[in-house]
Motif scaffolding. Structure first.
Motif, short mmCIF file in Angstrom:
data_model
loop_
_atom_site.label_atom_id
_atom_site.label_comp_id
_atom_site.label_asym_id
_atom_site.label_seq_id
_atom_site.Cartn_x
_atom_site.Cartn_y
_atom_site.Cartn_z
N SER A 10 0.83 -1.20 0.00
CA SER A 10 0.00 0.00 0.00
C SER A 10 0.87 1.25 0.00
O SER A 10 2.08 1.20 0.25
CB SER A 10 -0.90 0.01 1.23
N ARG A 11 0.23 2.37 -0.27
CA ARG A 11 0.94 3.65 -0.27
C ARG A 11 1.54 3.93 1.10
O ARG A 11 2.65 4.47 1.22
CB ARG A 11 -0.03 4.76 -0.67
N ALA A 137 7.99 2.85 -7.91
CA ALA A 137 8.31 3.46 -6.61
C ALA A 137 9.77 3.28 -6.22
O ALA A 137 10.22 3.87 -5.24
CB ALA A 137 7.42 2.87 -5.51
#
Length: 387
Positions: A10-11, A137
């Motif tokens: 998740s973020r 990311a």
């Protein structure tokens, strides 16, 4: 071998990864630099010699480099998060012991122990990012980890310089021990595990046997050469800045510290450029670094400040993209590949002062030499990343 998480994090997990990677790098990688402002305090230790202060940096660096190769690849065996926690926890413990060293020989022994304990943290962090984060990311997260490592060169010295007059070596090391302990607890409690199933892990011997194979991959070797140039040029510039003799100490402090915000700026730029091709990011950043080094060659206070800002910011932009390529090309031996890159980075740092000395320690000459070194790094990365 399973090296990548099957479920995208998740973020919030990605954010925690970046924060812990950066917060851990500051006190752990910063151990390399923390003794630089402590020369007077080290001379106050019983049994010290004229070389004790210099040795306190050298023994750490030598053991640190050896420890990276010995311990970093174990991320592929035991899991990167486990190695991060073990490295941060061990660093906290030995730093606390070194804080109360009764004599110079014991202090040097403590510095060697710190080097060994701290060695695994950076390669384990880079391996953890490569394994658990989606490709989009990885560069921003690598920026957090590597940028903090660069920033630790300034932060470590400034913190030590502020604490030492009040609490001496003991106070400085206790603060750094507590910070490393907090990083260990945070990594253990806030980051998901990346450990592969027991039947899918390489043996401890296998992860080290992967190293020669990685060194037979031409693109990886060229990227390691690129990494070697980054801190060799930066350390050479900072060495010449102090040795040149034309600036008072207050101006030197401002010049050194003023480049620190460049790491933050680089992180913000990286977030906007994460979709750009790695080759373009790396070559553009190296071009900025070369330009910054050439500005330093003017030896004028304002342009030197701008030049140093450009160099450290550009390195903070380029290095994470190089790391992402290294771990991609090094799969499945991600821990070993990251370890070799970390050795290249810190090996370059150890070459900076000799490079400056070989060029006469004058800022103008050293800056020109540094620009040439950085340009060479750009050439090797251009070859390594061409399609």
């Amino acid at each position: 071998m399973t090296t990548t998480a099957t479920v995208a994090p998740s973020r919030s997990v990605l954010l925690r990864t970046g924060v812990i990677a950066a917060a851990g790098a500051l006190p752990i990688a910063g151990q390399l630099y923390v003794v630089l402002p402590l020369t007077a305090e080290i001379r106050g230790l019983s049994g010290h010699t004229n070389s004790t202060a210099a040795l306190s940096s050298t023994v750490f660096a030598l053991v640190y480099a050896a420890g990276i190769l010995a311990l970093g690849p174990l991320a592929d065996r035991f899991g990167a998060r486990r190695l991060m926690v073990a490295s941060a926890g061990a660093t906290a413990a030995v730093t606390l012991l070194a804080a109360f060293a009764p004599s110079a020989p014991w202090f040097l022994l403590g510095r060697a122990a710190q080097g060994l304990a701290a060695a695994a943290f950076t390669p384990a962090t880079l391996a953890y990012i490569a394994r658990t984060a989606p490709s989009s990311a990885r560069v921003p997260l690598n920026t957090a980890a590597i940028g903090a490592g660069l920033a630790s060169a300034v932060v470590g010295q400034v913190v030590a310089q502020l604490i030492a007059p009040l609490a001496g070596i003991t106070g400085v090391f206790v603060v750094f021990a507590v910070a490393a302990a907090v990083a260990a607890v945070a990594a253990r409690t806030l980051l998901p595990s990346d450990t592969a199933p027991a039947d899918d892990r390489p043996s401890a011997g296998a992860v080290h046997r992967a190293i020669p194979g990685l060194l037979m991959r031409p693109r990886l070797v060229l990227l390691y050469c690129t990494g070697l140039t980054f801190l060799s040029a930066l350390v050479a510039l900072y060495t010449a800045l102090g040795a040149d003799g034309r600036w008072p100490s207050a101006t030197l402090l401002i010049l050194r510290a003023s480049s620190l915000p460049a790491v933050v700026v680089a992180g913000l730029i990286t977030l906007r450029l994460s979709a750009a091709p790695p080759r373009a990011r790396i070559l553009a950043a190296v071009g900025i670094a070369v330009t910054g080094a050439l500005l330093c060659a003017t030896a004028q206070t304002l342009t030197v400040g701008i030049g140093l800002f450009a160099v450290i910011g550009a390195i903070a932009l380029a290095a994470p993209s190089v790391v992402a390529e290294v771990t991609r090309l090094g799969a499945p031996a991600i821990g070993a590949a990251a370890s070799l890159y970390t050795v290249a980075i810190f090996g370059g740092a150890s070459l900076g002062a000799p490079l400056a000395a070989a060029l006469g320690n004058g800022l103008g000459t050293v800056a020109l030499g540094s620009a040439a070194v950085l340009a060479l790094g750009g050439l090797t990365s251009a070859i390594a990343t061409r399609t």
